[in-house]
Write an enzyme that holds these catalytic residues in place. Structure first.
Site, PDB file in Angstrom:
ATOM      1  N   PHE A  93      10.009  -6.870  17.774  1.00 19.29           N
ATOM      2  CA  PHE A  93      10.516  -5.868  16.834  1.00 19.29           C
ATOM      3  C   PHE A  93       9.997  -4.458  17.129  1.00 19.29           C
ATOM      4  O   PHE A  93      10.611  -3.474  16.763  1.00 19.29           O
ATOM      5  CB  PHE A  93      10.134  -6.221  15.389  1.00 19.29           C
ATOM      6  CG  PHE A  93      10.617  -7.586  14.952  1.00 19.29           C
ATOM      7  CD1 PHE A  93      11.693  -8.199  15.574  1.00 19.29           C
ATOM      8  CD2 PHE A  93      10.001  -8.248  13.897  1.00 19.29           C
ATOM      9  CE1 PHE A  93      12.144  -9.459  15.171  1.00 19.29           C
ATOM     10  CE2 PHE A  93      10.443  -9.497  13.485  1.00 19.29           C
ATOM     11  CZ  PHE A  93      11.507 -10.104  14.125  1.00 19.29           C
ATOM     12  N   LYS A 179      15.382 -14.125 -10.976  1.00 19.26           N
ATOM     13  CA  LYS A 179      15.343 -15.364 -11.761  1.00 19.26           C
ATOM     14  C   LYS A 179      16.335 -15.256 -12.915  1.00 19.26           C
ATOM     15  O   LYS A 179      16.408 -14.223 -13.584  1.00 19.26           O
ATOM     16  CB  LYS A 179      13.921 -15.622 -12.286  1.00 19.26           C
ATOM     17  CG  LYS A 179      12.935 -15.975 -11.164  1.00 19.26           C
ATOM     18  CD  LYS A 179      11.572 -16.320 -11.713  1.00 19.26           C
ATOM     19  CE  LYS A 179      10.533 -16.454 -10.602  1.00 19.26           C
ATOM     20  NZ  LYS A 179      10.414 -17.770 -10.029  1.00 19.26           N
ATOM     21  N   HIS A 237       5.358  -8.537 -10.208  1.00 20.87           N
ATOM     22  CA  HIS A 237       6.082  -9.432 -11.111  1.00 20.87           C
ATOM     23  C   HIS A 237       5.766  -9.182 -12.595  1.00 20.87           C
ATOM     24  O   HIS A 237       6.669  -9.069 -13.417  1.00 20.87           O
ATOM     25  CB  HIS A 237       5.787 -10.891 -10.783  1.00 20.87           C
ATOM     26  CG  HIS A 237       5.988 -11.241  -9.328  1.00 20.87           C
ATOM     27  ND1 HIS A 237       7.013 -10.726  -8.579  1.00 20.87           N
ATOM     28  CD2 HIS A 237       5.297 -12.058  -8.495  1.00 20.87           C
ATOM     29  CE1 HIS A 237       6.944 -11.227  -7.343  1.00 20.87           C
ATOM     30  NE2 HIS A 237       5.918 -12.022  -7.271  1.00 20.87           N
ATOM     31  N   LYS A 337      -4.064 -18.437 -10.252  1.00 22.60           N
ATOM     32  CA  LYS A 337      -3.833 -19.612  -9.413  1.00 22.60           C
ATOM     33  C   LYS A 337      -4.669 -20.757  -9.982  1.00 22.60           C
ATOM     34  O   LYS A 337      -5.682 -20.525 -10.638  1.00 22.60           O
ATOM     35  CB  LYS A 337      -4.292 -19.364  -7.969  1.00 22.60           C
ATOM     36  CG  LYS A 337      -3.781 -18.067  -7.347  1.00 22.60           C
ATOM     37  CD  LYS A 337      -2.401 -18.208  -6.784  1.00 22.60           C
ATOM     38  CE  LYS A 337      -1.967 -16.950  -6.052  1.00 22.60           C
ATOM     39  NZ  LYS A 337      -0.611 -16.516  -6.352  1.00 22.60           N
TER      40      LYS A 337
HETATM   41  C1  BG6 Z   1       4.721 -14.295  -4.781  1.00 19.64           C
HETATM   42  C2  BG6 Z   1       3.231 -14.265  -4.597  1.00 19.64           C
HETATM   43  O1  BG6 Z   1       5.245 -13.016  -4.873  1.00 19.64           O
HETATM   44  O2  BG6 Z   1       5.047 -15.019  -5.969  1.00 19.64           O
HETATM   45  C3  BG6 Z   1       2.687 -15.669  -4.549  1.00 19.64           C
HETATM   46  O3  BG6 Z   1       2.914 -13.576  -3.412  1.00 19.64           O
HETATM   47  C4  BG6 Z   1       3.114 -16.464  -5.751  1.00 19.64           C
HETATM   48  O4  BG6 Z   1       1.268 -15.650  -4.473  1.00 19.64           O
HETATM   49  C5  BG6 Z   1       4.624 -16.370  -5.941  1.00 19.64           C
HETATM   50  O5  BG6 Z   1       2.731 -17.808  -5.535  1.00 19.64           O
HETATM   51  C6  BG6 Z   1       5.038 -17.009  -7.258  1.00 19.64           C
HETATM   52  O6  BG6 Z   1       6.435 -17.074  -7.334  1.00 19.64           O
HETATM   53  P1  BG6 Z   1       7.169 -18.168  -8.218  1.00 19.64           P
HETATM   54  O7  BG6 Z   1       8.611 -17.825  -8.107  1.00 19.64           O
HETATM   55  O8  BG6 Z   1       6.819 -19.496  -7.629  1.00 19.64           O
HETATM   56  O9  BG6 Z   1       6.620 -18.006  -9.610  1.00 19.64           O
END
Ligand code: BG6
Length: 489
Positions: A93, A179, A237, A337
């Site tokens: 790349f 989602k 998120h 986590k």
């Molecule tokens: C990602 C993170 O953006 O979202 C991850 O980098 C996390 O660490 C994941 O596990 C969680 O996504 P979902 O859709 O499984 O809730």
């Protein structure tokens, strides 16, 4: 939002053998094909450095499909059609010399969509090289998160990409926006006048946003340890969810109207100073415990771990939004986590009515709550107080849910993965589910001051047992305000 029209495009995927591409992107493209949402002339070009034996890289992608698409959804005819669209090109790349071959491959197939499933540090070089062979003129580019690791580095990424193409052709991914239930937040809030009149500090006491993961680091220690849960989850998120809950109604559903309102929320987030940090923010790091009854190692004992790491795997915080709508309403955010279960949910707690006419001992019973489950078991529940049935019970109150369960209500329609929705929107040229440059930067600005505060205080994450809901201090964060996290047992 416009109805689906299927147009042809050529989709080039940089980083096509990476985990994200194999686990999420190709399966999502396959599902679009299966749903009849890829035009017959749409082509998919997988790009990665690996030369491999002839056919080997394609075989890995095909194997990924069989692994990550549920067996009942693997249709031989669709697979054949899908694989016929797919080709592979091995390229470096960073090397301009590699791009004429790509240009030749995609010549005359417009529009072009270039998905960068690569580290952000190479976005600039890819853009420059694509521009060098005239491939950026009408191309839409999709940028994966993380966009930088702080405000300065995100600005650098954004500025570099902006040298080659306008914001209207840049699609920054936050997969939570893809989602189904997250999009339903927009419908829930703005298609139901019932809620909008109540959606403010006069009626809402507080809001909880929990994004809990049961998994640990899953072989990503090297990446994760440089990021930590604040950068990995809160900056994107959780702040996006907060924006969708807190934003004012946009004047229409255009991308910029929605994004303008989200930016206003981010700008109104009250800074948390180093002095307030210990009261308002809790960092945690998991130690050995169990998950689904099986023993699991602590963060510092995971494969390739540095036993001295100070990186947090859990954050809980109390945020405040300084505006008329939300003044005095705490937003409690929590993500980690190795929690007891995978669970993403938003709980809106409504205030009690000021004049109470029922037996005083019933007053502590819960007040109304709106629970929005993003995953698993997507749905919405409104808890309302009702009278217990029967002659003997007098006016004895009970809290009951008015429930909308998406997986049951729409049993015949599978819930699409977030990436399916996002890829479809890019193909249609709709940006409303993508994050604008200023949103990313305001979110970083707010997170940076938390990180700076931790550094100033020499803060270390508090240990919590894998399989628990985080350090005790995360409970105290909310119980000190005479509240508790909804549903923790
Ligand atoms: C990602 C993170 O953006 O979202 C991850 O980098 C996390 O660490 C994941 O596990 C969680 O996504 P979902 O859709 O499984 O809730």
């Amino acid at each position: 939002m416009p109805a689906v029209t299927v147009c042809p495009c050529t989709f080039v995927l940089f980083g096509a053998l990476g985990d994200l591409a194999v686990r999420k992107l190709f399966p999502a493209l396959y599902q679009l094909d299966r749903a009849g949402l890829l035009h017959a002339d749409t082509r998919l070009v997988a790009l990665a450095r690996e030369a491999g034996e002839a056919g080997q890289p394609l075989a890995s992608i095909q194997q990924g499909l069989r692994q990550y698409v549920p067996a009942v959804e693997l249709d031989a005819a669709v697979l054949q059609r899908f694989e016929a669209r797919l080709s592979y090109l091995s390229m470096d790349f960073l090397s301009p010399q590699a791009y004429p071959a790509l240009a030749e491959k995609v010549l005359g197939t417009e529009p072009l969509i270039a998905y960068f499933a690569t580290p952000a540090s190479v976005y600039g070089a890819i853009c420059e090289n694509l521009a060098g062979v005239g491939l950026l003129e009408r191309t839409r580019v999709v940028l994966e998160k993380p966009i930088g690791h702080d405000l300065a580095s995100s600005q650098q990424v954004n500025q570099t990409v902006a040298r080659y193409l306008p914001e209207t052709r840049i699609y920054r991914i936050d997969h939570y926006l893809g989602k189904e239930t997250v999009q339903n937040l927009i419908a829930l809030r703005f298609a139901n006048s019932l809620f909008e009149t109540q959606w403010n500090q006069h009626y809402i006491s507080h809001v909880e946003i929990t994004v809990a993961e049961q998994v640990g680091i899953e072989g990503r220690w090297g990446y994760f340890d440089k990021a930590g849960q604040l950068r990995d989850m809160i900056q994107n998120h959780l702040l996006q969810l907060l924006c969708l809950i807190a934003m004012d109604p946009p004047s229409d559903l255009s991308a910029d109207s929605i994004r303008d309102e989200k930016v206003k929320v981010l700008k109104a987030l009250a800074p948390i100073t180093a002095e307030q940090l210990t009261q308002q923010v809790v960092r945690g790091q998991y130690v050995a415990g169990s998950s689904d009854g099986q023993p699991v190692p602590g963060y510092l004992e995971e494969d390739n771990a540095n036993a001295q790491s100070n990186t947090e795997t859990f954050v809980a915080l109390r945020a405040e939004i300084r505006n008329w709508r939300w003044s005095g309403v705490p937003f409690y955010l929590r993500t980690g986590k190795r929690m007891p279960q995978k669970l993403s949910q938003i709980v809106i707690h409504f205030k009690e009515s000021s004049h109470y006419i029922f037996a005083p001992e019933q007053r502590p019973l819960v007040s109304n709550r709106l629970i929005i489950r993003l995953q698993p078991d997507e749905g919405i529940a409104l808890q309302v107080m009702t009278k217990e049935q029967g002659l003997n019970n007098g006016m004895h109150l009970h809290s009951r849910p008015l429930q909308l369960d998406f997986s049951e209500t729409y049993t015949r329609t599978r819930i699409p993965d977030a990436y399916e929705r996002l890829l479809l929107e890019v193909m249609q040229g709709n940006q409303y589910l993508f994050v604008r440059k200023d949103e990313v930067e305001h979110a970083w600005r707010w997170c940076d001051q938390l990180i700076a505060g931790w550094t100033e205080l020499g803060d270390s994450p508090k240990p919590y047992t894998a399989g628990s809901w985080g350090p005790l201090a995360a409970s105290t964060l909310i119980t000190q305000d005479k509240r508790s996290w909804y549903g923790d047992s």
